[in-house]
Design a protein around this motif. Structure first.
Motif, PDB file in Angstrom:
ATOM      1  N   ALA A 182      13.083   3.685  -3.850  1.00  0.00           N
ATOM      2  CA  ALA A 182      12.680   4.511  -4.990  1.00  0.00           C
ATOM      3  C   ALA A 182      12.423   3.600  -6.184  1.00  0.00           C
ATOM      4  N   ILE A 183      11.285   3.818  -6.831  1.00  0.00           N
ATOM      5  CA  ILE A 183      10.891   3.033  -7.999  1.00  0.00           C
ATOM      6  C   ILE A 183      10.875   3.957  -9.203  1.00  0.00           C
ATOM      7  N   PHE A 184      11.753   3.720 -10.167  1.00  0.00           N
ATOM      8  CA  PHE A 184      11.737   4.474 -11.417  1.00  0.00           C
ATOM      9  C   PHE A 184      11.098   3.604 -12.491  1.00  0.00           C
ATOM     10  N   TYR A 185       9.934   4.002 -12.927  1.00  0.00           N
ATOM     11  CA  TYR A 185       9.150   3.358 -13.992  1.00  0.00           C
ATOM     12  C   TYR A 185       9.193   1.838 -13.943  1.00  0.00           C
ATOM     13  N   GLY A 186       8.870   1.317 -12.737  1.00  0.00           N
ATOM     14  CA  GLY A 186       8.788  -0.125 -12.547  1.00  0.00           C
ATOM     15  C   GLY A 186       7.405  -0.534 -12.074  1.00  0.00           C
ATOM     16  N   ASN A 187       7.030  -1.770 -12.311  1.00  0.00           N
ATOM     17  CA  ASN A 187       5.743  -2.285 -11.861  1.00  0.00           C
ATOM     18  C   ASN A 187       5.660  -2.304 -10.339  1.00  0.00           C
ATOM     19  N   ALA A 188       4.458  -2.112  -9.835  1.00  0.00           N
ATOM     20  CA  ALA A 188       4.236  -2.100  -8.380  1.00  0.00           C
ATOM     21  C   ALA A 188       4.140  -3.523  -7.839  1.00  0.00           C
ATOM     22  N   PRO A 189       4.447  -3.709  -6.558  1.00  0.00           N
ATOM     23  CA  PRO A 189       4.221  -5.011  -5.920  1.00  0.00           C
ATOM     24  C   PRO A 189       2.719  -5.307  -5.861  1.00  0.00           C
ATOM     25  N   SER A 190       2.383  -6.554  -5.623  1.00  0.00           N
ATOM     26  CA  SER A 190       0.978  -6.918  -5.453  1.00  0.00           C
ATOM     27  C   SER A 190       0.445  -6.340  -4.152  1.00  0.00           C
ATOM     28  N   GLU A 191      -0.869  -6.252  -4.037  1.00  0.00           N
ATOM     29  CA  GLU A 191      -1.455  -5.710  -2.813  1.00  0.00           C
ATOM     30  C   GLU A 191      -1.111  -6.581  -1.607  1.00  0.00           C
ATOM     31  N   GLU A 192      -1.034  -7.879  -1.793  1.00  0.00           N
ATOM     32  CA  GLU A 192      -0.674  -8.767  -0.690  1.00  0.00           C
ATOM     33  C   GLU A 192       0.742  -8.471  -0.206  1.00  0.00           C
ATOM     34  N   GLU A 193       1.655  -8.240  -1.153  1.00  0.00           N
ATOM     35  CA  GLU A 193       3.040  -7.946  -0.783  1.00  0.00           C
ATOM     36  C   GLU A 193       3.165  -6.577  -0.127  1.00  0.00           C
ATOM     37  N   ILE A 194       2.347  -5.633  -0.559  1.00  0.00           N
ATOM     38  CA  ILE A 194       2.378  -4.272  -0.014  1.00  0.00           C
ATOM     39  C   ILE A 194       2.214  -4.276   1.510  1.00  0.00           C
ATOM     40  N   LYS A 195       1.465  -5.223   2.018  1.00  0.00           N
ATOM     41  CA  LYS A 195       1.161  -5.261   3.455  1.00  0.00           C
ATOM     42  C   LYS A 195       2.412  -5.365   4.317  1.00  0.00           C
ATOM     43  N   THR A 196       3.511  -5.871   3.751  1.00  0.00           N
ATOM     44  CA  THR A 196       4.717  -6.091   4.549  1.00  0.00           C
ATOM     45  C   THR A 196       5.733  -4.955   4.426  1.00  0.00           C
ATOM     46  N   ILE A 197       5.426  -3.901   3.698  1.00  0.00           N
ATOM     47  CA  ILE A 197       6.362  -2.784   3.531  1.00  0.00           C
ATOM     48  C   ILE A 197       6.486  -2.010   4.842  1.00  0.00           C
ATOM     49  N   ASN A 198       7.730  -1.724   5.245  1.00  0.00           N
ATOM     50  CA  ASN A 198       7.992  -0.989   6.480  1.00  0.00           C
ATOM     51  C   ASN A 198       8.620   0.378   6.258  1.00  0.00           C
ATOM     52  N   CYS A 199       8.940   0.728   5.009  1.00  0.00           N
ATOM     53  CA  CYS A 199       9.666   1.964   4.741  1.00  0.00           C
ATOM     54  C   CYS A 199       8.889   2.841   3.758  1.00  0.00           C
ATOM     55  N   PRO A 200       9.224   4.126   3.670  1.00  0.00           N
ATOM     56  CA  PRO A 200       8.597   4.988   2.666  1.00  0.00           C
ATOM     57  C   PRO A 200       9.033   4.587   1.255  1.00  0.00           C
ATOM     58  N   VAL A 201       8.136   4.781   0.297  1.00  0.00           N
ATOM     59  CA  VAL A 201       8.390   4.449  -1.103  1.00  0.00           C
ATOM     60  C   VAL A 201       8.108   5.686  -1.951  1.00  0.00           C
ATOM     61  N   TYR A 202       8.955   5.951  -2.926  1.00  0.00           N
ATOM     62  CA  TYR A 202       8.812   7.116  -3.797  1.00  0.00           C
ATOM     63  C   TYR A 202       8.898   6.635  -5.237  1.00  0.00           C
ATOM     64  N   GLY A 203       7.883   6.955  -6.050  1.00  0.00           N
ATOM     65  CA  GLY A 203       7.854   6.517  -7.432  1.00  0.00           C
ATOM     66  C   GLY A 203       8.058   7.658  -8.409  1.00  0.00           C
ATOM     67  N   PHE A 204       8.686   7.348  -9.551  1.00  0.00           N
ATOM     68  CA  PHE A 204       8.961   8.333 -10.596  1.00  0.00           C
ATOM     69  C   PHE A 204       8.569   7.721 -11.940  1.00  0.00           C
ATOM     70  N   TYR A 205       7.654   8.398 -12.652  1.00  0.00           N
ATOM     71  CA  TYR A 205       7.052   7.796 -13.833  1.00  0.00           C
ATOM     72  C   TYR A 205       6.906   8.813 -14.965  1.00  0.00           C
ATOM     73  N   GLY A 206       6.854   8.293 -16.189  1.00  0.00           N
ATOM     74  CA  GLY A 206       6.578   9.106 -17.355  1.00  0.00           C
ATOM     75  C   GLY A 206       5.111   8.983 -17.740  1.00  0.00           C
ATOM     76  N   GLU A 207       4.467  10.099 -17.967  1.00  0.00           N
ATOM     77  CA  GLU A 207       3.038  10.096 -18.306  1.00  0.00           C
ATOM     78  C   GLU A 207       2.742   9.250 -19.540  1.00  0.00           C
TER      79      GLU A 207
END
Length: 273
Positions: A182-207
């Motif tokens: 779970a990511i609460f108002y944090g920067n996303a990984p780079s697209e290169e790093e995204i390729k190695t993700i094996n689990c679901p990710v859930y983000g929570f952000y303020g407009e």
């Protein structure tokens, strides 16, 4: 049932430390939640969040990323971090990211405080030491899965806030056994790093947290293009750090909704087969 809370040493040479919480009569088969700190460290707020997850039936663990050999270095001791936070809170928020105005405000402090605030500010905001922090987080997930009696053999998920939100995303990239992030108002990984993700990710952000929220749609597109599981909540009229009930930006409706949804997310990731 009461909580058991304590500071625990971990790592190959017991060189790291973290705040652990669990229900005191449950000593085995507990899935684990890694709680990753904001820039302010494992303070009372992060400890409180850790305890909330323990009360929900997990073992929760907040690694202290600012500690070395089990102790905070001088410039990042809790009282020094609080001094910087209180100084920043005394300024208009627009000054935080304006080096000229911020440095002028620091020069107006008495000399001893000026030196302390300058050194601690530079340590805290001089760039996230992601490689160092990730090593501590990977050691923590390994400790929980393989060594800690209450969580041995159980699944581990992560949640992080601001700086910790970014690190929660990075942990998903680096730990192939992580069950969810779970990511609460944090920067996303780079697209290169995204390729190695094996689990679901859930983000929570303020407009209204434009520095972060404006980049979320692109992150969602990248995750989709790499066949990764990602969903997010974007809370209307909500600022950065909406989950932190010690800050002026706290928004109870968004925090309540996010806590409910992240609990269900962890339940699906850890409990359901």
């Amino acid at each position: 049932m009461a909580l058991e809370t304590k500071w625990v040493r971990y790592g190959k040479n017991q060189e790291y430390i973290g705040y652990m919480a669990k229900m005191d009569r449950v000593n085995e088969n507990l899935p684990a939640v890694i709680v990753i700190q904001e820039i302010w460290g494992v303070d009372a707020h992060i400890q409180d969040i850790t305890e909330r997850f323990a009360q929900a039936g997990y073992l929760a663990f907040a690694p202290d990323l600012y500690a070395e050999n089990g102790e905070r270095i001088e410039d990042l001791k809790a009282e020094r971090v609080v001094e910087v936070r209180d100084f920043l809170d005394s300024l208009p928020h627009t000054v935080w990211n304006n080096p000229g105005e911020r440095e002028q405000a620091i020069r107006e402090l008495e000399e001893g405080k000026q030196n302390r605030v300058t050194k601690t500010f530079e340590k805290m905001f001089g760039g996230i030491q992601s490689s160092v922090y990730i090593e501590k987080l990977l050691a923590a997930t390994s400790f929980l899965r393989e060594e800690n009696e209450a969580t041995k053999g159980q699944g581990v998920v992560s949640i992080g806030f601001c700086m910790g939100g970014a690190l929660s995303g990075l942990l998903a990239c680096r730990d192939p056994q992580l069950k969810g992030a779970a990511i609460f108002y944090g920067n996303a990984p780079s697209e290169e790093e995204i390729k190695t993700i094996n689990c679901p990710v859930y983000g929570f952000y303020g407009e209204l947290d434009k520095r972060i929220s404006d980049n979320v749609p692109a992150f969602a597109d990248q995750m989709k293009s790499h066949n990764k599981l990602y969903k997010y909540e974007m809370y209307k009229d909500t600022h950065h750090a909406f989950f932190n009930d010690t800050r002026a930006s706290y928004k109870v409706s968004a925090a309540r909704d996010a806590f409910l949804k992240v609990l269900y997310f962890f339940h699906q990731a850890l409990i359901k087969e």
